[in-house]
Scaffold this motif. Structure first.
Motif, PDB file in Angstrom:
ATOM      1  N   GLY A 142     -12.000 -10.008  -0.291  1.00 24.15           N
ATOM      2  CA  GLY A 142     -12.873  -8.846  -0.317  1.00 24.15           C
ATOM      3  C   GLY A 142     -13.034  -8.359  -1.738  1.00 24.15           C
ATOM      4  N   SER A 143     -13.220  -7.063  -1.885  1.00 26.11           N
ATOM      5  CA  SER A 143     -13.431  -6.483  -3.208  1.00 26.11           C
ATOM      6  C   SER A 143     -12.816  -5.103  -3.288  1.00 26.11           C
ATOM      7  N   VAL A 144     -12.319  -4.773  -4.472  1.00 25.93           N
ATOM      8  CA  VAL A 144     -11.970  -3.400  -4.807  1.00 25.93           C
ATOM      9  C   VAL A 144     -13.178  -2.879  -5.580  1.00 25.93           C
ATOM     10  N   ILE A 145     -13.800  -1.838  -5.060  1.00 23.46           N
ATOM     11  CA  ILE A 145     -15.038  -1.337  -5.652  1.00 23.46           C
ATOM     12  C   ILE A 145     -14.807   0.084  -6.160  1.00 23.46           C
ATOM     13  N   THR A 146     -15.127   0.304  -7.431  1.00 21.50           N
ATOM     14  CA  THR A 146     -15.033   1.643  -8.022  1.00 21.50           C
ATOM     15  C   THR A 146     -16.350   1.954  -8.720  1.00 21.50           C
ATOM     16  N   LYS A 147     -16.485   3.172  -9.180  1.00 20.58           N
ATOM     17  CA  LYS A 147     -17.695   3.552  -9.901  1.00 20.58           C
ATOM     18  C   LYS A 147     -17.800   2.820 -11.243  1.00 20.58           C
ATOM     19  N   ASN A 148     -16.687   2.276 -11.732  1.00 17.06           N
ATOM     20  CA  ASN A 148     -16.671   1.575 -13.022  1.00 17.06           C
ATOM     21  C   ASN A 148     -16.778   0.060 -12.905  1.00 17.06           C
ATOM     22  N   THR A 154     -12.858  -8.735  -7.464  1.00 16.76           N
ATOM     23  CA  THR A 154     -12.823  -9.597  -6.285  1.00 16.76           C
ATOM     24  C   THR A 154     -11.378  -9.875  -5.884  1.00 16.76           C
ATOM     25  N   ILE A 155     -11.134  -9.821  -4.591  1.00 17.79           N
ATOM     26  CA  ILE A 155      -9.805 -10.091  -4.034  1.00 17.79           C
ATOM     27  C   ILE A 155      -9.877 -11.385  -3.239  1.00 17.79           C
ATOM     28  N   SER A 156      -8.995 -12.312  -3.564  1.00 20.83           N
ATOM     29  CA  SER A 156      -8.856 -13.561  -2.824  1.00 20.83           C
ATOM     30  C   SER A 156      -7.397 -13.965  -2.963  1.00 20.83           C
ATOM     31  N   GLU A 157      -6.590 -13.613  -1.955  1.00 20.05           N
ATOM     32  CA  GLU A 157      -5.157 -13.814  -2.124  1.00 20.05           C
ATOM     33  C   GLU A 157      -4.462 -14.158  -0.814  1.00 20.05           C
ATOM     34  N   ALA A 158      -3.302 -14.744  -0.984  1.00 20.64           N
ATOM     35  CA  ALA A 158      -2.390 -14.995   0.129  1.00 20.64           C
ATOM     36  C   ALA A 158      -1.210 -14.059  -0.062  1.00 20.64           C
ATOM     37  N   GLU A 159      -0.906 -13.291   0.959  1.00 28.36           N
ATOM     38  CA  GLU A 159       0.225 -12.368   0.912  1.00 28.36           C
ATOM     39  C   GLU A 159       1.336 -12.931   1.789  1.00 28.36           C
ATOM     40  N   ILE A 160       2.546 -12.909   1.270  1.00 21.35           N
ATOM     41  CA  ILE A 160       3.696 -13.398   2.028  1.00 21.35           C
ATOM     42  C   ILE A 160       4.643 -12.225   2.248  1.00 21.35           C
ATOM     43  N   GLU A 161       4.963 -11.975   3.519  1.00 22.11           N
ATOM     44  CA  GLU A 161       5.891 -10.898   3.848  1.00 22.11           C
ATOM     45  C   GLU A 161       7.141 -11.503   4.468  1.00 22.11           C
ATOM     46  N   LEU A 162       8.286 -11.128   3.955  1.00 25.44           N
ATOM     47  CA  LEU A 162       9.568 -11.604   4.452  1.00 25.44           C
ATOM     48  C   LEU A 162      10.020 -10.713   5.613  1.00 25.44           C
ATOM     49  N   TYR A 163      10.177 -11.302   6.798  1.00 24.79           N
ATOM     50  CA  TYR A 163      10.643 -10.551   7.966  1.00 24.79           C
ATOM     51  C   TYR A 163      12.152 -10.634   8.128  1.00 24.79           C
ATOM     52  N   SER A 164      12.715 -11.798   7.870  1.00 27.92           N
ATOM     53  CA  SER A 164      14.166 -11.935   7.919  1.00 27.92           C
ATOM     54  C   SER A 164      14.569 -13.087   7.010  1.00 27.92           C
ATOM     55  N   GLY A 165      15.786 -13.003   6.515  1.00 27.45           N
ATOM     56  CA  GLY A 165      16.272 -14.012   5.598  1.00 27.45           C
ATOM     57  C   GLY A 165      16.429 -13.434   4.205  1.00 27.45           C
ATOM     58  N   LYS A 166      16.700 -14.329   3.267  1.00 28.19           N
ATOM     59  CA  LYS A 166      16.978 -13.908   1.895  1.00 28.19           C
ATOM     60  C   LYS A 166      15.728 -13.970   1.026  1.00 28.19           C
ATOM     61  N   LYS A 223      -3.551  -3.864  -4.911  1.00 25.35           N
ATOM     62  CA  LYS A 223      -5.003  -3.602  -4.914  1.00 25.35           C
ATOM     63  C   LYS A 223      -5.281  -2.206  -5.453  1.00 25.35           C
ATOM     64  N   PHE A 224      -4.423  -1.260  -5.099  1.00 26.68           N
ATOM     65  CA  PHE A 224      -4.559   0.106  -5.593  1.00 26.68           C
ATOM     66  C   PHE A 224      -4.469   0.146  -7.118  1.00 26.68           C
ATOM     67  N   ALA A 225      -3.477  -0.559  -7.675  1.00 20.71           N
ATOM     68  CA  ALA A 225      -3.305  -0.594  -9.137  1.00 20.71           C
ATOM     69  C   ALA A 225      -4.511  -1.242  -9.810  1.00 20.71           C
ATOM     70  N   ARG A 226      -5.064  -2.268  -9.190  1.00 19.87           N
ATOM     71  CA  ARG A 226      -6.251  -2.907  -9.770  1.00 19.87           C
ATOM     72  C   ARG A 226      -7.443  -1.952  -9.755  1.00 19.87           C
ATOM     73  N   GLY A 227      -7.554  -1.143  -8.711  1.00 18.90           N
ATOM     74  CA  GLY A 227      -8.607  -0.132  -8.660  1.00 18.90           C
ATOM     75  C   GLY A 227      -8.419   0.918  -9.733  1.00 18.90           C
ATOM     76  N   LEU A 228      -7.178   1.364  -9.918  1.00 15.28           N
ATOM     77  CA  LEU A 228      -6.892   2.338 -10.979  1.00 15.28           C
ATOM     78  C   LEU A 228      -7.203   1.768 -12.346  1.00 15.28           C
ATOM     79  N   ALA A 229      -6.921   0.490 -12.553  1.00 20.66           N
ATOM     80  CA  ALA A 229      -7.220  -0.145 -13.841  1.00 20.66           C
ATOM     81  C   ALA A 229      -8.732  -0.164 -14.077  1.00 20.66           C
ATOM     82  N   LEU A 230      -9.509  -0.445 -13.055  1.00 15.00           N
ATOM     83  CA  LEU A 230     -10.973  -0.413 -13.197  1.00 15.00           C
ATOM     84  C   LEU A 230     -11.447   0.983 -13.582  1.00 15.00           C
TER      85      LEU A 230
END
Length: 72
Positions: free
Chosen positions: A15-21, A25-37, A61-68
Motif C-alpha cells: 500500500g502507501s503511506v500518504i501525507t500532504k508532503n 510505497t509499502i511493500s513488505e513481509a512482516e514476521i511476528e513471533l508467537y512462541s519460541g526464541k 509505517k508511522f515513523a515513515r509518515g512522520l519522516a515525510l
C-alpha cells in the motif's frame, strides 16, 4: 509457520503511506513471533532476506509518515 523451534505469522503488506508532503510505497513481509526464541525469528528473517532479496526496514509505517512530514 511452525519450525518445531518457534511459531511465526508472516503477513504481506502492500500500500502507501500518504501525507500532504508526499507518498511512501509499502511493500513488505512482516514476521511476528508467537512462541519460541527471538534467535529463531532472526534466523527466519535472514533466510527469507537471502532467498528473496529482501531488505530489512527498521522504521514503522508511522515513523515513515512522520519522516515525510519532516517531523523526524
Amino acid at each position: 509457520v511452525d519450525t518445531n523451534q518457534a511459531i511465526f505469522e508472516i503477513a504481506l503488506d502492500s500500500g502507501s503511506v500518504i501525507t500532504k508532503n508526499g507518498t511512501c510505497t509499502i511493500s513488505e513481509a512482516e514476521i511476528e513471533l508467537y512462541s519460541g526464541k527471538e534467535d529463531e525469528l532472526i534466523s527466519l528473517g535472514e533466510h527469507l532476506a537471502q532467498k528473496y532479496g529482501l531488505v530489512p526496514e527498521t522504521r514503522s509505517k508511522f515513523a515513515r509518515g512522520l519522516a515525510l512530514l519532516g517531523k523526524i
